[in-house]
Design a protein around this motif. Structure first.
Motif, PDB file in Angstrom:
ATOM      1  N   ASN A   1       0.127  28.236 -32.268  1.00 61.08           N
ATOM      2  CA  ASN A   1       1.507  28.365 -31.813  1.00 61.08           C
ATOM      3  C   ASN A   1       2.025  29.766 -32.138  1.00 61.08           C
ATOM      4  O   ASN A   1       2.282  30.077 -33.298  1.00 61.08           O
ATOM      5  CB  ASN A   1       2.369  27.302 -32.502  1.00 61.08           C
ATOM      6  N   PRO A   2       2.196  30.625 -31.134  1.00 57.78           N
ATOM      7  CA  PRO A   2       2.571  32.013 -31.409  1.00 57.78           C
ATOM      8  C   PRO A   2       3.962  32.144 -32.009  1.00 57.78           C
ATOM      9  O   PRO A   2       4.295  33.174 -32.589  1.00 57.78           O
ATOM     10  CB  PRO A   2       2.501  32.676 -30.026  1.00 57.78           C
ATOM     11  N   ALA A   3       4.771  31.083 -31.892  1.00 54.87           N
ATOM     12  CA  ALA A   3       6.133  31.159 -32.429  1.00 54.87           C
ATOM     13  C   ALA A   3       6.180  30.909 -33.937  1.00 54.87           C
ATOM     14  O   ALA A   3       7.247  30.933 -34.527  1.00 54.87           O
ATOM     15  CB  ALA A   3       7.034  30.164 -31.703  1.00 54.87           C
ATOM     16  N   ARG A   4       5.045  30.608 -34.545  1.00 55.52           N
ATOM     17  CA  ARG A   4       5.050  30.327 -35.993  1.00 55.52           C
ATOM     18  C   ARG A   4       3.997  31.166 -36.697  1.00 55.52           C
ATOM     19  O   ARG A   4       3.133  30.635 -37.370  1.00 55.52           O
ATOM     20  CB  ARG A   4       4.715  28.870 -36.278  1.00 55.52           C
ATOM     21  N   LEU A   5       4.047  32.442 -36.541  1.00 53.01           N
ATOM     22  CA  LEU A   5       3.021  33.312 -37.101  1.00 53.01           C
ATOM     23  C   LEU A   5       3.011  33.249 -38.629  1.00 53.01           C
ATOM     24  O   LEU A   5       4.020  33.518 -39.269  1.00 53.01           O
ATOM     25  CB  LEU A   5       3.335  34.737 -36.644  1.00 53.01           C
TER      26      LEU A   5
ATOM     27  N   ARG B   1       4.400  36.952 -26.373  1.00 55.83           N
ATOM     28  CA  ARG B   1       4.491  35.596 -25.814  1.00 55.83           C
ATOM     29  C   ARG B   1       5.815  34.945 -26.197  1.00 55.83           C
ATOM     30  O   ARG B   1       6.435  34.242 -25.395  1.00 55.83           O
ATOM     31  CB  ARG B   1       3.320  34.747 -26.301  1.00 55.83           C
TER      32      ARG B   1
ATOM     33  N   MET C   1       8.864  33.701 -23.746  1.00 55.28           N
ATOM     34  CA  MET C   1       9.423  32.341 -23.777  1.00 55.28           C
ATOM     35  C   MET C   1      10.943  32.394 -23.817  1.00 55.28           C
ATOM     36  O   MET C   1      11.625  31.647 -23.123  1.00 55.28           O
ATOM     37  CB  MET C   1       8.930  31.603 -25.023  1.00 55.28           C
TER      38      MET C   1
ATOM     39  N   LEU D   1      12.447  33.144 -20.572  1.00 53.70           N
ATOM     40  CA  LEU D   1      12.219  32.138 -19.527  1.00 53.70           C
ATOM     41  C   LEU D   1      13.081  30.900 -19.685  1.00 53.70           C
ATOM     42  O   LEU D   1      12.785  29.874 -19.099  1.00 53.70           O
ATOM     43  CB  LEU D   1      10.752  31.709 -19.548  1.00 53.70           C
ATOM     44  N   LEU D   2      14.129  30.975 -20.496  1.00 52.63           N
ATOM     45  CA  LEU D   2      15.000  29.805 -20.655  1.00 52.63           C
ATOM     46  C   LEU D   2      15.420  29.310 -19.286  1.00 52.63           C
ATOM     47  O   LEU D   2      15.827  30.090 -18.430  1.00 52.63           O
ATOM     48  CB  LEU D   2      16.233  30.172 -21.471  1.00 52.63           C
ATOM     49  N   ALA D   3      15.343  28.036 -19.082  1.00 56.70           N
ATOM     50  CA  ALA D   3      15.681  27.473 -17.779  1.00 56.70           C
ATOM     51  C   ALA D   3      17.094  27.885 -17.406  1.00 56.70           C
ATOM     52  O   ALA D   3      17.995  27.828 -18.232  1.00 56.70           O
ATOM     53  CB  ALA D   3      15.559  25.959 -17.839  1.00 56.70           C
ATOM     54  N   PRO D   4      17.329  28.327 -16.166  1.00 59.86           N
ATOM     55  CA  PRO D   4      18.635  28.868 -15.799  1.00 59.86           C
ATOM     56  C   PRO D   4      19.754  27.840 -15.897  1.00 59.86           C
ATOM     57  O   PRO D   4      20.853  28.154 -16.315  1.00 59.86           O
ATOM     58  CB  PRO D   4      18.431  29.345 -14.363  1.00 59.86           C
ATOM     59  N   ASN D   5      19.485  26.624 -15.545  1.00 54.08           N
ATOM     60  CA  ASN D   5      20.520  25.600 -15.564  1.00 54.08           C
ATOM     61  C   ASN D   5      19.942  24.281 -16.040  1.00 54.08           C
ATOM     62  O   ASN D   5      18.795  23.979 -15.752  1.00 54.08           O
ATOM     63  CB  ASN D   5      21.076  25.380 -14.158  1.00 54.08           C
TER      64      ASN D   5
ATOM     65  N   ARG E   1      18.987  20.650 -15.742  1.00 50.41           N
ATOM     66  CA  ARG E   1      18.770  19.865 -14.535  1.00 50.41           C
ATOM     67  C   ARG E   1      19.706  18.669 -14.518  1.00 50.41           C
ATOM     68  O   ARG E   1      20.146  18.224 -15.562  1.00 50.41           O
ATOM     69  CB  ARG E   1      17.317  19.383 -14.496  1.00 50.41           C
TER      70      ARG E   1
ATOM     71  N   GLN F   1      21.098  15.091 -14.719  1.00 47.97           N
ATOM     72  CA  GLN F   1      20.604  13.977 -15.525  1.00 47.97           C
ATOM     73  C   GLN F   1      19.823  13.020 -14.644  1.00 47.97           C
ATOM     74  O   GLN F   1      20.301  12.574 -13.616  1.00 47.97           O
ATOM     75  CB  GLN F   1      21.785  13.262 -16.175  1.00 47.97           C
ATOM     76  N   ARG F   2      18.590  12.773 -15.050  1.00 53.68           N
ATOM     77  CA  ARG F   2      17.758  11.903 -14.227  1.00 53.68           C
ATOM     78  C   ARG F   2      18.009  10.435 -14.551  1.00 53.68           C
ATOM     79  O   ARG F   2      18.539  10.097 -15.596  1.00 53.68           O
ATOM     80  CB  ARG F   2      16.284  12.223 -14.440  1.00 53.68           C
TER      81      ARG F   2
END
Lengths: 416, 491
Positions: free
Chosen positions: B214-218, B251, B255, B258-262, B264, B266-267
């Motif tokens: 996991n590159p976020a926990r070096l 990386r 990430m 790349l946060l999702a713009p909106n 989605r 509610q499904r």
């Protein structure tokens, strides 16, 4: 899709599950056929640059999922690339890696596809093939789907060493907002069901009512909670963990600091919680289970339901409980010594053994490689009486040299 | 002073050392006069002299010493034999319990040697990497490994137990170990070049290693603490480490970008959510026309109440009553315990088993009675590995009372048996008096649903009695109460 690419996607998708334990199961070997062995303690065959041990081949059977849990990279609404292994591919990979001595076994999980029963059945097929077709004696950890049929669970427990269901979030509200398809009480039900079966098998083994008692997950069950994805404080997390250990006989509760994922949901907090928070929770978990501390004591070391990030929870508690110190190393009972910052369980046993022969002095502690700076403010020895227990400067004296040094210390814990 | 040179046949031959040491002790040779040499190593400059003959009279030494010594002798430190003999000497010369002196320098040193050997063995179990070679007579697995200490013989058994069905060999600089599927053989050491440089599966393994990271926990320091650099050249996956470290910051940055713009929309929830039941239940409702359906509805309602007391969120499930509608006897206990909470059924824990025994002696079939609790959720405090029962307070009893009243009404028993104070308080509250169980037991009072309520103790009361005599006497009284209740219900 090429196997290499599938492996890349489905291992990447599996890495947010912190569990890697391969210990504490029944002892087995392959002297009478089959492949593999388990000898009590787990083995970490490699370490990744994230400091985590690689003991098991940790995979998702597929990362397609009908659920939409906000914190999960594999949620239905994520744009992550999808892949799916066949049962045979997972079996072959496991055996091939195992024969080269790179793993202790398999940790298999899956996104929910079609139905809970269908998904669970696919997981069970892998375990069944490894055990029955190939005589695999290594370690198998299966993720359990809460709503799967009882006969599937029974077979899963027959083949697997450990089963796990993730609690994910410590509060009903957190789960409802971030994992709308998951259900708190169904998760608890499923854990209760596992405890019943695990204890039933243990009882059968003890009383030996049958020549070959039915096995069920000899390494017990474990679970994981995500830290920092919802608003739950450390008190809520440790409270839930305490209930899970006591109620469902968890062998381990894992804490996983919410980690940024590609294509993250907006429902999540923008910044990841410090890894140090996760570390402090593991330390607190240890103190609660093995050092006789109560939750109230541990939380008293911090503020507002959160653990102190600057000091480890034992030191933080001791700074708030100076009236309990100093403790005399030569006379104090074991329980009191276990509460001294800087003394671990092994060191305490050594001190108790050694003080039967001679009065303990500072040099004795130094020889046992105890951190004197940490211990001496709290401990009376034959040639030492601590000073300044009441002074405000104690906090500064005990502060680790830099916050970075404190944060960089290895996190690896002994695993069960 | 004369020095004796004792020659051992191998570098980790514990039996030979033990025999020689026994002889030296018998011959009264102090540690400073013994020089330990391994055959084939450089002979010492001391005068060679034959070791004394093995003593005829073996003596005993503490297990703690033998266990550590047997492992520590595999250490590569040339001083290990002397260290062991020094401790043995002290054990036989008045310091029999020296191993308990955990801060003694020699004891600490022995512990450190043994620990280093155990760690080396553990790393061998972990870091040996077999490469598969196809030969005419099938596959062979070959590994090159460089242990720090003399552990090849001792650890061969681990690989036999694990890979008994394979044919394998492990080559080290000092020894080689081979298993042909039936027997072990040991040979001289070899070279790294004796082992194939790669294997068809290695790209897969390296891919796995890279993907599970996991590159976020070096935390490269934590990695090196457990997998020191000295092992890296023999670990195929370690070749990935520089690239993984170099790419990690990029990386993580990607990430974040790349946060999702909106969020989605509610499904739809896939799994059915429990229905919320709105009507207030604090006033008992009209007697239901179909009691079984009324009970089922009550159970559903309890699952979905939005105003349950806070402690109920920590329970696994509400534990509802069970038994036939119209049962002559209805037993009401306090609240579910640990086992009831797990099973979802009343009276299946220790108190339940005791109740079963008492019912059987009183001639009451459990299957013909209706059993339930005044409070439907388990209230507890968690302490370590156990959940300790916490008595429900007046507020809890009040909250669940309407459920109990409706349950009694639906079951419509001829007699309700209140087991213990909580049940009695819940059932008889409308009498306006708080009734002490031990004084009221055996009496019938009118309950809040106007059903007759028979008071007795809770079976857990018997479990808490300190001595067995009192328990037995109490049990006899309890059975008598149950018998009396059964007679009343039949009258």
């Amino acid at each position: 899709m090429e196997l290499l690419r599938k492996l890349e996607i489905l291992a990447d998708a599996a890495k947010y599950d912190a569990s890697c334990a391969s210990s504490g199961t029944s002892r087995r070997n392959s002297l009478k056929g089959g492949l593999g062995s388990t000898e009590g303690s787990g083995i970490c065959h490699a370490y990744a640059p994230d400091g985590r041990c690689i003991s098991l081949l940790k995979l998702l059977l597929t990362n397609a999922c009908v659920f939409d849990c906000a914190y999960c990279i594999n949620r239905a609404s994520s744009n992550t690339p999808r892949a799916r292994f066949t049962v045979q591919e997972v079996v072959d990979l496991t055996l091939s890696f195992y024969r080269r001595n790179t793993i202790e076994g398999l940790f298999l999980s899956s996104g929910i596809i079609r139905s809970p029963d269908y998904t669970m059945e696919q997981l069970v097929r892998v375990a069944r093939s490894l055990r029955l077709d190939h005589g695999f004696r290594g370690y198998i950890h299966l993720k359990t789907i809460p709503d799967a049929a009882p006969e599937l669970l029974a077979e899963a427990g027959l083949h697997a060493d450990r089963l796990s269901i993730n609690m994910e979030l410590p509060t009903v509200a957190g789960l409802e907002s971030l994992a709308p398809e998951k259900n708190f009480s169904r998760i608890r039900h499923a854990m209760a069901g596992l405890r019943t079966r695990i204890e039933g098998a243990q009882d059968e083994l003890k009383t030996a009512r049958r020549a070959s008692p039915q096995k069920f997950a000899p390494a017990g069950q474990s679970t994981q909670m995500i830290v920092g994805a919802d608003g739950a404080d450390d008190g809520a997390i440790l409270g839930m963990a305490g209930d899970l250990y006591a109620g469902y006989r968890m062998r381990r509760v894992y804490y996983s600091a919410y980690s940024p994922i590609p294509d993250a949901s907006r429902l999540l907090p923008p910044a990841a919680p410090p890894l140090l928070r996760e570390h402090r929770l593991y330390q607190a978990d240890w103190l609660l289970r093995f050092y006789g501390f109560s939750q109230a004591e541990i939380l008293a070391g911090g503020q507002g339901g959160m653990l102190d990030l600057e000091f480890d929870p034992k030191t933080a508690w001791a700074l708030q409980s100076r009236q309990d110190f100093p403790v005399d190393a030569n006379t104090a009972p074991r329980e009191a010594l276990l509460r001294v910052p800087g003394l671990g369980a092994k060191t305490v046993e050594r001190l108790i053994s050694a003080r039967r022969h001679s009065r303990l002095r500072v040099a004795d502690l130094a020889r046992l490689r105890v951190s004197l700076g940490k211990v001496l403010p709290f401990l009376v020895l034959a040639d030492h009486v601590p000073r300044g227990l009441d002074s405000g400067g104690l906090r500064d004296r005990l502060r680790p040299a830099t916050a970075f040094a404190a944060a960089a210390r290895p996190v690896q814990m002994a695993l069960f | 002073m004369r020095c004796l040179a004792v020659t051992l046949p191998g570098p980790a031959d514990f039996l030979a050392w033990r025999q020689a040491a026994r002889g030296l002790v018998a011959a009264d040779i102090p540690p400073e006069q013994a020089e330990w040499v391994v055959a084939g190593d450089m002979p010492g400059l001391l005068a060679e002299a034959p070791a004394p003959p093995p003593s005829a009279a073996p003596f005993s030494v503490p297990r703690a010493f033998l266990d550590q010594a047997e492992i520590a002798i595999r250490h590569s430190d040339p001083e290990r034999f002397a260290l062991l003999y020094g401790l043995l000497w002290r054990i036989t010369r008045g310091e029999r319990h020296v191993m308990q002196a955990a801060t003694d320098p020699a004891v600490i040193r022995l512990g450190a040697l043994a620990k280093a050997v155990r760690r080396d063995a553990h790393k061998m179990h972990a870091f040996v990497r077999f490469r598969e070679v196809q030969a005419e007579d099938g596959a062979r697995h070959i590994a090159w490994f460089e242990p720090d200490h003399h552990i090849e013989e001792a650890e061969a058994g681990f690989f036999v137990r694990r890979f008994a069905s394979l044919r394998w060999s492990i080559v080290t600089p000092r020894r080689s170990v081979a298993w042909d599927g039936a027997a072990l053989s040991f040979g001289p050491g070899g070279r790294r070049a004796d082992v194939p440089p790669d294997d068809a599966t290695e790209p897969l393994w390296r891919t796995y290693y890279g993907a599970i990271f996991n590159p976020a926990r070096l935390k490269p320091g934590a990695m090196r603490a457990e997998m020191p650099r000295k092992y890296w050249r023999n670990l195929p996956e370690a070749a990935e480490i520089p690239r993984l470290l170099a790419e990690a910051p990029g990386r993580v940055a990607a990430m974040a970008a790349l946060l999702a713009p909106n969020p989605r929309p509610q499904r739809q929830v896939h799994l059915s959510a429990p229905a919320r039941v709105a009507p207030d239940m604090r006033t008992p409702i009209e007697p239901p026309t179909d009691p079984a359906m009324a009970l089922a509805a009550l159970r559903e309602e309890l699952l979905a109440r939005p105003d349950l007391p806070a402690f109920s969120a920590r329970a696994t499930q509400p534990v509802f009553g069970e038994g036939p509608v119209g049962a002559a006897l209805m037993f009401v206990g306090e609240q579910p315990g640990d086992e009831e909470d797990i099973a979802g059924r009343p009276f299946v824990g220790p108190a339940g088993r005791l109740l079963d025994r008492a019912l059987a002696q009183a001639g009451v079939a459990r299957s013909e009675a209706y059993l339930t609790n005044a409070v439907k959720h388990f209230k507890f405090t968690a302490t370590g590995k156990r959940r300790l029962h916490q008595s429900p307070d007046a507020g809890d009893i009040t909250y669940y009372r309407p459920f109990l009243a409706r349950e009694v009404t639906a079951v419509a028993p001829r007699l309700v048996v209140a087991l213990g104070a909580t049940a009695l308080a819940a059932l008889a509250a409308l009498t306006g008096r708080k009734l002490p169980v031990l004084k009221t037991r055996g009496q019938v009072v009118t309950g809040l649903t106007r059903h007759p309520v028979f008071a007795t103790i809770h079976p857990s009361y018997l479990l808490r009695l300190p001595d067995e005599g009192a328990q037995q006497a109490g049990f006899v009284d309890f059975v008598a109460d149950l018998r009396a209740a059964a007679a009343q219900a039949a009258a």
